[in-house]
Design a protein around this motif. Sequence first.
Motif, PDB file in Angstrom:
ATOM      1  N   ALA A 197       0.868  -1.195   0.000  1.00  0.00           N
ATOM      2  CA  ALA A 197       0.000   0.000   0.000  1.00  0.00           C
ATOM      3  C   ALA A 197       0.903   1.243   0.000  1.00  0.00           C
ATOM      4  CB  ALA A 197      -0.889  -0.033   1.243  1.00  0.00           C
ATOM      5  N   PRO A 198       0.336   2.451  -0.199  1.00  0.00           N
ATOM      6  CA  PRO A 198       1.180   3.656  -0.191  1.00  0.00           C
ATOM      7  C   PRO A 198       2.000   3.806   1.099  1.00  0.00           C
ATOM      8  CG  PRO A 198      -1.018   4.167  -1.001  1.00  0.00           C
ATOM      9  CD  PRO A 198      -1.076   2.756  -0.495  1.00  0.00           C
ATOM     10  N   GLU A 199       3.141   4.525   0.947  1.00  0.00           N
ATOM     11  CA  GLU A 199       4.086   4.688   2.060  1.00  0.00           C
ATOM     12  C   GLU A 199       3.593   5.697   3.103  1.00  0.00           C
ATOM     13  OE1 GLU A 199       6.100   1.923   1.982  1.00  0.00           O
ATOM     14  OE2 GLU A 199       7.734   3.226   2.597  1.00  0.00           O
ATOM     15  N   LYS A 200       2.432   5.414   3.676  1.00  0.00           N
ATOM     16  CA  LYS A 200       1.887   6.297   4.711  1.00  0.00           C
ATOM     17  C   LYS A 200       1.540   5.420   5.912  1.00  0.00           C
ATOM     18  CE  LYS A 200       1.270  10.209   2.214  1.00  0.00           C
ATOM     19  NZ  LYS A 200       2.586  10.210   1.603  1.00  0.00           N
ATOM     20  N   ILE A 201       2.058   5.813   7.070  1.00  0.00           N
ATOM     21  CA  ILE A 201       1.849   4.966   8.255  1.00  0.00           C
ATOM     22  C   ILE A 201       0.361   4.761   8.524  1.00  0.00           C
ATOM     23  CG2 ILE A 201       2.180   4.847  10.776  1.00  0.00           C
ATOM     24  CD1 ILE A 201       4.925   6.200  10.297  1.00  0.00           C
ATOM     25  N   ALA A 202      -0.440   5.832   8.379  1.00  0.00           N
ATOM     26  CA  ALA A 202      -1.870   5.728   8.701  1.00  0.00           C
ATOM     27  C   ALA A 202      -2.554   4.688   7.805  1.00  0.00           C
ATOM     28  CB  ALA A 202      -2.533   7.088   8.527  1.00  0.00           C
ATOM     29  N   ILE A 203      -2.184   4.661   6.530  1.00  0.00           N
ATOM     30  CA  ILE A 203      -2.801   3.692   5.603  1.00  0.00           C
ATOM     31  C   ILE A 203      -2.343   2.279   5.962  1.00  0.00           C
ATOM     32  CG2 ILE A 203      -2.887   2.908   3.190  1.00  0.00           C
ATOM     33  CD1 ILE A 203      -2.601   5.827   2.326  1.00  0.00           C
ATOM     34  N   LYS A 204      -1.034   2.127   6.191  1.00  0.00           N
ATOM     35  CA  LYS A 204      -0.506   0.797   6.488  1.00  0.00           C
ATOM     36  C   LYS A 204      -1.063   0.266   7.819  1.00  0.00           C
ATOM     37  CE  LYS A 204       3.752   1.142   3.729  1.00  0.00           C
ATOM     38  NZ  LYS A 204       3.503   0.299   2.570  1.00  0.00           N
ATOM     39  N   LYS A 205      -1.280   1.168   8.756  1.00  0.00           N
ATOM     40  CA  LYS A 205      -1.848   0.757  10.055  1.00  0.00           C
ATOM     41  C   LYS A 205      -3.207   0.091   9.845  1.00  0.00           C
ATOM     42  CE  LYS A 205      -3.121   2.676  14.530  1.00  0.00           C
ATOM     43  NZ  LYS A 205      -3.083   3.845  15.405  1.00  0.00           N
ATOM     44  N   GLU A 206      -4.054   0.723   9.015  1.00  0.00           N
ATOM     45  CA  GLU A 206      -5.389   0.156   8.749  1.00  0.00           C
ATOM     46  C   GLU A 206      -5.268  -1.200   8.054  1.00  0.00           C
ATOM     47  OE1 GLU A 206      -8.125   1.231  10.129  1.00  0.00           O
ATOM     48  OE2 GLU A 206      -6.746   2.707  10.991  1.00  0.00           O
ATOM     49  N   VAL A 207      -4.334  -1.298   7.108  1.00  0.00           N
ATOM     50  CA  VAL A 207      -4.142  -2.557   6.382  1.00  0.00           C
ATOM     51  C   VAL A 207      -3.725  -3.660   7.361  1.00  0.00           C
ATOM     52  CG1 VAL A 207      -2.684  -3.756   4.685  1.00  0.00           C
ATOM     53  CG2 VAL A 207      -3.551  -1.456   4.176  1.00  0.00           C
ATOM     54  N   PHE A 208      -2.765  -3.360   8.220  1.00  0.00           N
ATOM     55  CA  PHE A 208      -2.269  -4.380   9.156  1.00  0.00           C
ATOM     56  C   PHE A 208      -3.326  -4.787  10.172  1.00  0.00           C
ATOM     57  CE2 PHE A 208       1.698  -3.899   7.123  1.00  0.00           C
ATOM     58  CZ  PHE A 208       2.327  -5.113   7.332  1.00  0.00           C
ATOM     59  N   LYS A 209      -4.125  -3.808  10.611  1.00  0.00           N
ATOM     60  CA  LYS A 209      -5.180  -4.150  11.577  1.00  0.00           C
ATOM     61  C   LYS A 209      -6.197  -5.096  10.936  1.00  0.00           C
ATOM     62  CE  LYS A 209      -6.733  -0.730  14.299  1.00  0.00           C
ATOM     63  NZ  LYS A 209      -7.061   0.692  14.593  1.00  0.00           N
ATOM     64  N   ALA A 210      -6.579  -4.796   9.687  1.00  0.00           N
ATOM     65  CA  ALA A 210      -7.555  -5.654   8.997  1.00  0.00           C
ATOM     66  C   ALA A 210      -6.963  -7.025   8.709  1.00  0.00           C
ATOM     67  CB  ALA A 210      -8.002  -4.986   7.695  1.00  0.00           C
ATOM     68  N   ALA A 211      -5.714  -7.056   8.243  1.00  0.00           N
ATOM     69  CA  ALA A 211      -5.076  -8.342   7.909  1.00  0.00           C
ATOM     70  C   ALA A 211      -4.952  -9.199   9.170  1.00  0.00           C
ATOM     71  CB  ALA A 211      -3.716  -8.099   7.284  1.00  0.00           C
ATOM     72  N   ASP A 212      -4.629  -8.549  10.276  1.00  0.00           N
ATOM     73  CA  ASP A 212      -4.481  -9.271  11.543  1.00  0.00           C
ATOM     74  C   ASP A 212      -5.817  -9.902  11.958  1.00  0.00           C
ATOM     75  OD1 ASP A 212      -3.147 -10.057  13.925  1.00  0.00           O
ATOM     76  OD2 ASP A 212      -4.074  -8.363  14.975  1.00  0.00           O
ATOM     77  N   LYS A 213      -6.875  -9.124  11.777  1.00  0.00           N
ATOM     78  CA  LYS A 213      -8.203  -9.585  12.211  1.00  0.00           C
ATOM     79  C   LYS A 213      -8.740 -10.698  11.306  1.00  0.00           C
ATOM     80  CE  LYS A 213     -12.341  -7.264  12.378  1.00  0.00           C
ATOM     81  NZ  LYS A 213     -12.963  -5.974  12.185  1.00  0.00           N
ATOM     82  N   LEU A 214      -8.448 -10.603  10.018  1.00  0.00           N
ATOM     83  CA  LEU A 214      -9.141 -11.462   9.049  1.00  0.00           C
ATOM     84  C   LEU A 214      -8.313 -12.646   8.547  1.00  0.00           C
ATOM     85  CD1 LEU A 214     -10.834  -8.584   7.012  1.00  0.00           C
ATOM     86  CD2 LEU A 214     -11.977 -10.160   8.583  1.00  0.00           C
ATOM     87  N   THR A 215      -7.068 -12.771   9.026  1.00  0.00           N
ATOM     88  CA  THR A 215      -6.273 -13.926   8.576  1.00  0.00           C
ATOM     89  C   THR A 215      -6.145 -14.937   9.713  1.00  0.00           C
ATOM     90  OG1 THR A 215      -4.199 -12.850   9.209  1.00  0.00           O
ATOM     91  CG2 THR A 215      -4.891 -12.587   6.918  1.00  0.00           C
ATOM     92  N   ARG A 216      -5.736 -16.150   9.341  1.00  0.00           N
ATOM     93  CA  ARG A 216      -5.513 -17.184  10.361  1.00  0.00           C
ATOM     94  C   ARG A 216      -4.300 -16.796  11.212  1.00  0.00           C
ATOM     95  NH1 ARG A 216      -5.709 -20.676   5.750  1.00  0.00           N
ATOM     96  NH2 ARG A 216      -3.489 -20.954   6.082  1.00  0.00           N
ATOM     97  N   PRO A 217      -4.215 -17.315  12.452  1.00  0.00           N
ATOM     98  CA  PRO A 217      -3.093 -16.914  13.326  1.00  0.00           C
ATOM     99  C   PRO A 217      -1.738 -17.211  12.712  1.00  0.00           C
ATOM    100  CG  PRO A 217      -4.702 -18.229  14.545  1.00  0.00           C
ATOM    101  CD  PRO A 217      -5.168 -18.212  13.126  1.00  0.00           C
TER     102      PRO A 217
END
Length: 287
Positions: free
Chosen positions: A92-112
Amino acid sequence: MEIKKVTVVGAGLMGHGIAQVLSQVGKFNVALLDVKQEFLDRGVNWIKKSLGKFVEKGVLSNEEAEKVMERIHPTLNVEEAYKDTDFVIEAAPEKIAIKKEVFKAADKLTRPETILATNTSSISITLLSSFTSKPDKVVGMHFFNPPQLMKLVEIIKGKLTSDETISAVKDLIEKIGKEAVLVKKDAPGFIVNRILMPALNEALFLVWEGIAEPKDIDKAIKLGLNWPMGPLTLLDYVGLDTALSVIDVLYNEFKDSKYRACPLLVQMVRAGLLGRKTGKGFYDWKH
Ligand code: 3HC
């Protein structure tokens, strides 16, 4: 761990190429996630163009190129993209705020056990891992532009990244036919950008101070150092906005004025002269 499905987040300059490289291996299904249909369409078109070049050169047959496309599943649906995925590569674009949202969603929606890799050029892996519940599974996997041709991938170990995760990333890099280097500590710019960005910034200062014309600076470095592209062409190629983000990270993290972005770079980004992606930077790319 056997990888069957990989999710690439972001269909931009890097994401589309990473998705293509993964699909070309022939073993993985690749979900390509973005936030707007036009970004997905543009990314898919770039992949088709690149595959066309490989077909022209006889690297791939028409049928193989079609299969590469069939294994790539562009989507705007986050649940679908992460469902049953084994490996995520965030581009995703090099912006912490955008990447934060991506990581939070990926963490929630992927297997452990799913690994969350990031193609960030410079943002701290440890910081990105702090947005998840599994920092041991978060790792840097930094490709170079264009990912279809560039051999290197930097692996970056965050403070809490496990050795198991590092070896899974190494395996994947080998499977896609790339070469890995390990960055043992999560330091700004990793290896390549720590060296490259100050060099590109210095080329910008040469223009800013009126020392030489862009074409002569590029010619000097191409012919004098045997770089495949001069530094100002390379800036246009990677995107001036991306370069500015990386230099700003070096400056802010090291708190050292030697990494201060050249004012010309700031001005050009403000003017939308981002290089190849907007059609104009130091050179005209509208053809
Ligand atoms: N897919 C498939 N083929 C492609 C392609 C793509 N995306 N892009 C180019 N090609 C092919 C061309 O068709 C051409 O084929 P041909 O030799 O049969 O004609 C061949 O590759 C060479 O392309 P060009 O003639 O257009 O241009 P070059 O000879 O200059 O090669 C290049 C292109 C490999 C990109 C070369 O210029 C190069 O290595 N440039 C430097 C790239 C670089 O430094 N990248 C790193 C940037 S830093 C970074 O990414 C880090 C980030 O964090 C900022």
